[in-house]
Every structure is written in structure tokens, then in C-alpha cells.
Motif scaffolding. Structure first.
Motif, PDB file in Angstrom:
ATOM      1  N   MET A   1       0.830  -1.171   0.000  1.00  0.00           N
ATOM      2  CA  MET A   1       0.000   0.000   0.000  1.00  0.00           C
ATOM      3  C   MET A   1       0.883   1.245   0.000  1.00  0.00           C
ATOM      4  O   MET A   1       2.006   1.221   0.435  1.00  0.00           O
ATOM      5  CB  MET A   1      -0.920   0.004   1.204  1.00  0.00           C
ATOM      6  CG  MET A   1      -1.885  -1.161   1.255  1.00  0.00           C
ATOM      7  SD  MET A   1      -3.119  -1.072  -0.019  1.00  0.00           S
ATOM      8  CE  MET A   1      -4.422  -0.265   0.819  1.00  0.00           C
ATOM      9  N   GLY A   2       0.310   2.332  -0.430  1.00  0.00           N
ATOM     10  CA  GLY A   2       1.035   3.585  -0.425  1.00  0.00           C
ATOM     11  C   GLY A   2       1.949   3.776  -1.622  1.00  0.00           C
ATOM     12  O   GLY A   2       2.639   4.778  -1.694  1.00  0.00           O
ATOM     13  N   GLN A   3       1.977   2.842  -2.538  1.00  0.00           N
ATOM     14  CA  GLN A   3       2.814   2.979  -3.719  1.00  0.00           C
ATOM     15  C   GLN A   3       1.963   3.444  -4.891  1.00  0.00           C
ATOM     16  O   GLN A   3       0.773   3.126  -4.973  1.00  0.00           O
ATOM     17  CB  GLN A   3       3.486   1.658  -4.059  1.00  0.00           C
ATOM     18  CG  GLN A   3       4.445   1.190  -3.001  1.00  0.00           C
ATOM     19  CD  GLN A   3       5.099  -0.127  -3.376  1.00  0.00           C
ATOM     20  OE1 GLN A   3       4.784  -0.730  -4.388  1.00  0.00           O
ATOM     21  NE2 GLN A   3       6.025  -0.577  -2.556  1.00  0.00           N
ATOM     22  N   ARG A   4       2.591   4.198  -5.787  1.00  0.00           N
ATOM     23  CA  ARG A   4       1.878   4.637  -6.978  1.00  0.00           C
ATOM     24  C   ARG A   4       2.864   4.758  -8.126  1.00  0.00           C
ATOM     25  O   ARG A   4       4.064   4.918  -7.924  1.00  0.00           O
ATOM     26  CB  ARG A   4       1.169   5.960  -6.742  1.00  0.00           C
ATOM     27  CG  ARG A   4       2.105   7.134  -6.511  1.00  0.00           C
ATOM     28  CD  ARG A   4       1.335   8.395  -6.157  1.00  0.00           C
ATOM     29  NE  ARG A   4       2.247   9.478  -5.902  1.00  0.00           N
ATOM     30  CZ  ARG A   4       2.332  10.578  -6.623  1.00  0.00           C
ATOM     31  NH1 ARG A   4       1.522  10.759  -7.654  1.00  0.00           N
ATOM     32  NH2 ARG A   4       3.188  11.533  -6.331  1.00  0.00           N
ATOM     33  N   VAL A   5       2.352   4.691  -9.314  1.00  0.00           N
ATOM     34  CA  VAL A   5       3.169   4.854 -10.517  1.00  0.00           C
ATOM     35  C   VAL A   5       3.418   6.346 -10.706  1.00  0.00           C
ATOM     36  O   VAL A   5       2.486   7.141 -10.709  1.00  0.00           O
ATOM     37  CB  VAL A   5       2.455   4.263 -11.752  1.00  0.00           C
ATOM     38  CG1 VAL A   5       3.240   4.555 -13.008  1.00  0.00           C
ATOM     39  CG2 VAL A   5       2.237   2.768 -11.567  1.00  0.00           C
ATOM     40  N   VAL A   6       4.707   6.722 -10.854  1.00  0.00           N
ATOM     41  CA  VAL A   6       5.049   8.123 -11.053  1.00  0.00           C
ATOM     42  C   VAL A   6       5.662   8.381 -12.425  1.00  0.00           C
ATOM     43  O   VAL A   6       5.932   9.520 -12.787  1.00  0.00           O
ATOM     44  CB  VAL A   6       5.989   8.655  -9.945  1.00  0.00           C
ATOM     45  CG1 VAL A   6       5.283   8.632  -8.602  1.00  0.00           C
ATOM     46  CG2 VAL A   6       7.292   7.876  -9.911  1.00  0.00           C
ATOM     47  N   GLY A   7       5.883   7.308 -13.181  1.00  0.00           N
ATOM     48  CA  GLY A   7       6.435   7.483 -14.518  1.00  0.00           C
ATOM     49  C   GLY A   7       6.255   6.224 -15.341  1.00  0.00           C
ATOM     50  O   GLY A   7       6.050   5.138 -14.800  1.00  0.00           O
ATOM     51  N   PRO A  30       3.334  14.937 -12.992  1.00  0.00           N
ATOM     52  CA  PRO A  30       3.688  16.339 -12.703  1.00  0.00           C
ATOM     53  C   PRO A  30       4.031  16.604 -11.234  1.00  0.00           C
ATOM     54  O   PRO A  30       4.835  17.482 -10.940  1.00  0.00           O
ATOM     55  CB  PRO A  30       2.428  17.114 -13.105  1.00  0.00           C
ATOM     56  CG  PRO A  30       1.747  16.251 -14.104  1.00  0.00           C
ATOM     57  CD  PRO A  30       2.048  14.836 -13.678  1.00  0.00           C
ATOM     58  N   ASP A  31       3.490  15.822 -10.320  1.00  0.00           N
ATOM     59  CA  ASP A  31       3.761  16.019  -8.891  1.00  0.00           C
ATOM     60  C   ASP A  31       5.194  15.682  -8.500  1.00  0.00           C
ATOM     61  O   ASP A  31       5.663  16.114  -7.441  1.00  0.00           O
ATOM     62  CB  ASP A  31       2.816  15.189  -8.029  1.00  0.00           C
ATOM     63  CG  ASP A  31       1.379  15.670  -8.089  1.00  0.00           C
ATOM     64  OD1 ASP A  31       1.152  16.834  -8.488  1.00  0.00           O
ATOM     65  OD2 ASP A  31       0.485  14.878  -7.746  1.00  0.00           O
TER      66      ASP A  31
END
Length: 92
Positions: A1-7, A30-31
Motif C-alpha cells: 500500500m502507499g505505492q503509486r506509478v510516477v512514470g 507532474p507532482d
């Protein structure tokens, strides 16, 4: 949990024996821009292309991204059109 794709990136090496590889897309959330995410992703991709036997990486860049690619060693080729810029990077 807490992970997200950033690129994300899309590239083509052509396999062993192919000298030319293409980077078709590189996008960063963009963040997290200006935090070297794109530079790290690009470095990984270029290393993979080189280990796959490619000697050159090509891409078509939007004008607003040319500075990013130039800062990472790419040069613009004269074959660019009005919309995209053809950029190349030597993997040798």
C-alpha cells in the motif's frame, strides 16, 4: 500500500544485433517532476538499450522537452519537422 506509478516509458531495442533503438515515450507525473525521476528512468532505459547491443538511441521530442533530452546527452538532428524534434544519443 502507499505505492503509486510516477512514470512510464515505452521503448524498442530491436533485439540483439540491431544497432538502432527508439524511445517512443517517457512521461513523469507532474507532482514529482524536477526530482530526477525522468533522468533515472532514462538512464535505466539507455543502459538496457546498450546491453541489448544498440549503438544509438533515437526519439522524436516535443519542443518543450528538448532541453531535458539535451541535458541528458541527446543532440537534435536536422531532420526535425515543425512539430517534433528528432533527437539522437550515442550508446558507444
Amino acid at each position: 500500500m502507499g505505492q503509486r506509478v510516477v512514470g512510464l516509458a515505452n521503448y524498442y531495442t530491436g533485439g540483439r544485433g540491431q544497432s538502432e533503438a527508439w524511445l517512443h515515450g517517457l512521461a513523469v507525473d507532474p507532482d514529482v517532476r524536477r526530482q530526477h525521476v525522468g533522468t533515472h528512468m532514462l538512464g535505466f532505459i539507455l543502459d538496457h538499450m546498450k546491453s541489448s547491443g544498440a549503438s544509438i538511441c533515437k526519439l522524436e521530442s516535443l519542443p518543450e522537452a528538448v532541453g531535458f533530452y539535451e541535458a541528458n546527452g541527446f543532440t537534435e538532428r536536422d531532420e526535425s519537422d515543425d512539430t517534433n524534434r528528432l533527437m539522437v544519443y550515442s550508446l558507444n
